[in-house]
Design an enzyme around this catalytic site. Structure first.
Site, PDB file in Angstrom:
ATOM      1  N   HIS A 122       0.838  -1.194   0.000  1.00 44.75           N
ATOM      2  CA  HIS A 122       0.000   0.000   0.000  1.00 44.75           C
ATOM      3  C   HIS A 122       0.875   1.247   0.000  1.00 44.75           C
ATOM      4  CE1 HIS A 122      -4.055  -1.690   0.637  1.00 44.75           C
ATOM      5  NE2 HIS A 122      -3.405  -2.669   1.251  1.00 44.75           N
ATOM      6  N   ALA A 169      12.785 -20.536   9.758  1.00 43.61           N
ATOM      7  CA  ALA A 169      11.532 -20.125  10.400  1.00 43.61           C
ATOM      8  C   ALA A 169      11.642 -18.718  10.967  1.00 43.61           C
ATOM      9  CB  ALA A 169      11.177 -21.114  11.507  1.00 43.61           C
ATOM     10  N   LYS A 189      19.453 -13.062   5.999  1.00 46.04           N
ATOM     11  CA  LYS A 189      20.818 -13.066   5.454  1.00 46.04           C
ATOM     12  C   LYS A 189      21.223 -14.501   5.142  1.00 46.04           C
ATOM     13  CE  LYS A 189      22.326  -8.952   8.001  1.00 46.04           C
ATOM     14  NZ  LYS A 189      23.313  -8.407   8.965  1.00 46.04           N
TER      15      LYS A 189
END
Length: 209
Positions: A122, A169, A189
């Site tokens: 947005h 995760a 990274k």
């Protein structure tokens, strides 16, 4: 020029078409669209599974494809309102994922639970207007074959994930990830890459994407 292209190019026709397809103050297709249009417009491969509790906010003016033997688990949301959603074969989209186009996912991909993959942003630049009413921007997300994305990760607009890369995760991926690499963290990274000479995963020292 196709009928859909003509409608998209004409503001009045586009407004009328959207009113027929989407209820006011809602972001889901009307019931008649889900029953009579989508099954003929969108492509589902052989032996593919979409669980009953999946929310399919898919519209006929963009593509939605699900390949052979792929599974979309319960409580996942698929939305192609601003861009195509293409899912390859033998791919698993885990529980409670959110997939917002434009997104292309390859074959043999695993998405764990509570992952957000969104090609939509947005606008926020005009401080006199709420971001809710500013123009949206879309950038393609591409997830190549054999990728594994860990639970609670976020893949942001414009990102490409290379073949057989692993996303740890809880990672937030804001830039492209090379193939055969492991990326973790917020922002993500690369911490390991596969060495084909030694046939081992080798550590990388703080490589920023």
């Amino acid at each position: 020029m196709s009928i859909i292209s003509k409608i998209k190019a004409d503001k009045r026709l586009k407004k009328l078409a959207l009113a027929l397809l989407i209820p006011m103050n809602d972001h889901r297709p009307r019931l008649w669209v889900r029953i009579f249009l989508n099954p003929f417009k969108h492509k589902r491969g052989k032996r593919s599974i979409i669980r009953f509790n999946t929310r399919l906010d898919v519209f006929p003016f963009n593509e939605f494809q699900l390949g052979d033997n792929s599974v979309i688990e319960s409580f996942t949301t698929i939305n192609n309102g601003v861009g195509n959603v293409i899912v390859g074969s033998k791919t698993i989209i885990g529980m409670s994922n959110v997939i917002i186009g434009p997104v292309k996912i390859g074959n043999n991909v695993m998405l764990a639970q509570n992952i957000v993959v969104s090609g939509l942003n947005h606008g926020y630049e005009d401080v006199n207007i709420s971001p809710a009413f500013q123009k949206v921007s879309c950038k393609d997300i591409t997830i190549a074959d054999d990728v594994w994305i860990g639970a609670n990760s976020v893949i942001t607009a414009g990102v490409s994930l290379g073949r057989h890369c692993i996303i740890g995760a809880g990672s937030v991926v804001t830039k492209d990830v090379p193939e055969f690499s492991i990326a973790v963290g917020n922002p993500a990274k690369v911490i390991k890459k596969y060495n084909f000479t030694t046939s081992t995963w080798e550590k990388v020292n703080n490589q920023t994407l």
